[in-house]
Design a protein around this motif. Sequence first.
Motif, mmCIF file in Angstrom:
data_model
loop_
_atom_site.group_PDB
_atom_site.id
_atom_site.type_symbol
_atom_site.label_atom_id
_atom_site.label_comp_id
_atom_site.label_asym_id
_atom_site.label_seq_id
_atom_site.Cartn_x
_atom_site.Cartn_y
_atom_site.Cartn_z
ATOM 1 N N ALA A 108 23.565 -48.515 6.617
ATOM 2 C CA ALA A 108 23.762 -47.777 7.867
ATOM 3 C C ALA A 108 22.956 -48.418 9.001
ATOM 4 C CB ALA A 108 23.378 -46.310 7.683
ATOM 5 N N ALA A 109 21.719 -48.756 8.738
ATOM 6 C CA ALA A 109 20.885 -49.392 9.762
ATOM 7 C C ALA A 109 21.461 -50.738 10.177
ATOM 8 C CB ALA A 109 19.453 -49.559 9.244
ATOM 9 N N ASN A 110 21.941 -51.522 9.223
ATOM 10 C CA ASN A 110 22.550 -52.814 9.544
ATOM 11 C C ASN A 110 23.820 -52.646 10.373
ATOM 12 O OD1 ASN A 110 20.532 -54.170 8.174
ATOM 13 N ND2 ASN A 110 21.754 -54.551 6.342
ATOM 14 N N MET A 111 24.642 -51.658 10.018
ATOM 15 C CA MET A 111 25.873 -51.406 10.791
ATOM 16 C C MET A 111 25.538 -50.988 12.214
ATOM 17 S SD MET A 111 28.652 -49.602 8.341
ATOM 18 C CE MET A 111 27.498 -48.694 7.337
ATOM 19 N N ALA A 112 24.557 -50.108 12.356
ATOM 20 C CA ALA A 112 24.171 -49.658 13.692
ATOM 21 C C ALA A 112 23.697 -50.838 14.535
ATOM 22 C CB ALA A 112 23.086 -48.588 13.595
ATOM 23 N N TYR A 113 22.864 -51.687 13.942
ATOM 24 C CA TYR A 113 22.372 -52.861 14.658
ATOM 25 C C TYR A 113 23.539 -53.769 15.060
ATOM 26 C CZ TYR A 113 20.128 -57.289 15.661
ATOM 27 O OH TYR A 113 19.752 -58.455 16.272
ATOM 28 N N MET A 114 24.444 -54.044 14.122
ATOM 29 C CA MET A 114 25.566 -54.930 14.394
ATOM 30 C C MET A 114 26.504 -54.337 15.453
ATOM 31 S SD MET A 114 28.942 -56.115 12.301
ATOM 32 C CE MET A 114 29.200 -54.411 12.029
ATOM 33 N N PHE A 115 26.845 -53.056 15.318
ATOM 34 C CA PHE A 115 27.736 -52.418 16.289
ATOM 35 C C PHE A 115 27.106 -52.452 17.680
ATOM 36 C CE2 PHE A 115 30.958 -49.540 13.954
ATOM 37 C CZ PHE A 115 31.209 -50.527 13.026
ATOM 38 N N ASN A 116 25.824 -52.129 17.772
ATOM 39 C CA ASN A 116 25.156 -52.142 19.073
ATOM 40 C C ASN A 116 25.171 -53.550 19.662
ATOM 41 O OD1 ASN A 116 23.479 -50.913 21.183
ATOM 42 N ND2 ASN A 116 21.890 -52.228 20.357
ATOM 43 N N HIS A 117 24.860 -54.540 18.839
ATOM 44 C CA HIS A 117 24.857 -55.925 19.301
ATOM 45 C C HIS A 117 26.251 -56.346 19.788
ATOM 46 C CE1 HIS A 117 23.708 -60.129 19.508
ATOM 47 N NE2 HIS A 117 24.776 -60.417 18.798
ATOM 48 N N LYS A 118 27.290 -56.022 19.020
ATOM 49 C CA LYS A 118 28.649 -56.420 19.397
ATOM 50 C C LYS A 118 29.117 -55.686 20.652
ATOM 51 C CE LYS A 118 31.761 -57.404 16.219
ATOM 52 N NZ LYS A 118 32.618 -57.351 15.010
ATOM 53 N N ILE A 119 28.790 -54.412 20.781
ATOM 54 C CA ILE A 119 29.166 -53.674 21.985
ATOM 55 C C ILE A 119 28.497 -54.290 23.199
ATOM 56 C CG2 ILE A 119 28.839 -51.463 23.194
ATOM 57 C CD1 ILE A 119 29.453 -50.093 20.466
ATOM 58 N N ASP A 120 27.204 -54.599 23.103
ATOM 59 C CA ASP A 120 26.505 -55.268 24.203
ATOM 60 C C ASP A 120 27.148 -56.610 24.535
ATOM 61 O OD1 ASP A 120 24.665 -53.243 24.584
ATOM 62 O OD2 ASP A 120 23.031 -54.277 23.535
ATOM 63 N N TYR A 121 27.495 -57.370 23.513
ATOM 64 C CA TYR A 121 28.125 -58.668 23.711
ATOM 65 C C TYR A 121 29.427 -58.531 24.500
ATOM 66 C CZ TYR A 121 30.621 -62.978 22.640
ATOM 67 O OH TYR A 121 31.341 -64.143 22.739
ATOM 68 N N PHE A 122 30.303 -57.619 24.078
ATOM 69 C CA PHE A 122 31.590 -57.452 24.761
ATOM 70 C C PHE A 122 31.414 -56.897 26.173
ATOM 71 C CE2 PHE A 122 33.290 -57.621 20.361
ATOM 72 C CZ PHE A 122 34.162 -58.690 20.554
ATOM 73 N N ARG A 123 30.466 -56.026 26.366
ATOM 74 C CA ARG A 123 30.192 -55.515 27.716
ATOM 75 C C ARG A 123 29.714 -56.642 28.632
ATOM 76 N NH1 ARG A 123 27.222 -50.017 25.988
ATOM 77 N NH2 ARG A 123 29.108 -48.829 25.569
ATOM 78 N N ASN A 124 28.854 -57.507 28.106
ATOM 79 C CA ASN A 124 28.366 -58.627 28.912
ATOM 80 C C ASN A 124 29.493 -59.581 29.258
ATOM 81 O OD1 ASN A 124 25.734 -57.707 28.996
ATOM 82 N ND2 ASN A 124 25.129 -58.816 27.151
ATOM 83 N N LEU A 125 30.420 -59.814 28.340
ATOM 84 C CA LEU A 125 31.574 -60.664 28.646
ATOM 85 C C LEU A 125 32.429 -60.069 29.748
ATOM 86 C CD1 LEU A 125 33.031 -61.898 25.214
ATOM 87 C CD2 LEU A 125 31.882 -63.246 26.978
ATOM 88 N N GLU A 126 32.636 -58.765 29.700
ATOM 89 C CA GLU A 126 33.459 -58.097 30.711
ATOM 90 C C GLU A 126 32.801 -58.125 32.085
ATOM 91 O OE1 GLU A 126 34.047 -54.187 29.121
ATOM 92 O OE2 GLU A 126 35.372 -54.916 27.529
ATOM 93 N N ASN A 127 31.480 -58.181 32.136
ATOM 94 C CA ASN A 127 30.750 -58.144 33.399
ATOM 95 C C ASN A 127 30.507 -59.531 33.986
ATOM 96 O OD1 ASN A 127 30.560 -55.335 33.420
ATOM 97 N ND2 ASN A 127 28.728 -55.368 32.147
ATOM 98 N N GLN A 128 31.011 -60.565 33.340
ATOM 99 C CA GLN A 128 30.796 -61.925 33.857
ATOM 100 C C GLN A 128 31.889 -62.310 34.824
ATOM 101 O OE1 GLN A 128 30.248 -64.664 30.633
ATOM 102 N NE2 GLN A 128 28.319 -63.732 30.035
#
Length: 128
Positions: A108-128
């Motif tokens: 669960a902790a690994n999934m939360a970390y990965m999901f948060n990281h991927k969401i941040d990644y996609f948000r940063n791509l959209e804001n470029q």
Amino acid sequence: MTTLKDISTIEDIQLMVDTFYDKVRQDDLLGPIFNDKLQDRWPMHLQKMYGFWQTILFDVRAYSGTPFPPHKQLPVDKTHFDRWVFLFNSSIDALFAGTITEEAKMRAANMAYMFNHKIDYFRNLENQ
């Protein structure tokens, strides 16, 4: 003092999932997001989560799919994932103890970390 048993059956997974999501639904931070997203589809979501955790913990092919895409557009950040992990851990720590229980918390902790990281990644791509 009662000795807690490890997660070992599908019924244990159902109890784990139901207890956790009862807390999520009532949580001031997570509840509005989950309840708005799922609305009247909670029973279907819980069934999917039973299969997901059965697959993860028991290596039984009860779930197929990609869990990240439905979460990609949720209005969440690290604070939400931290709360999610806290509720998950406190829910199962009250019910179970053992090797598989610890595996569930680690996953669960690994999934939360990965999901948060991927969401941040996609948000940063959209804001470029």
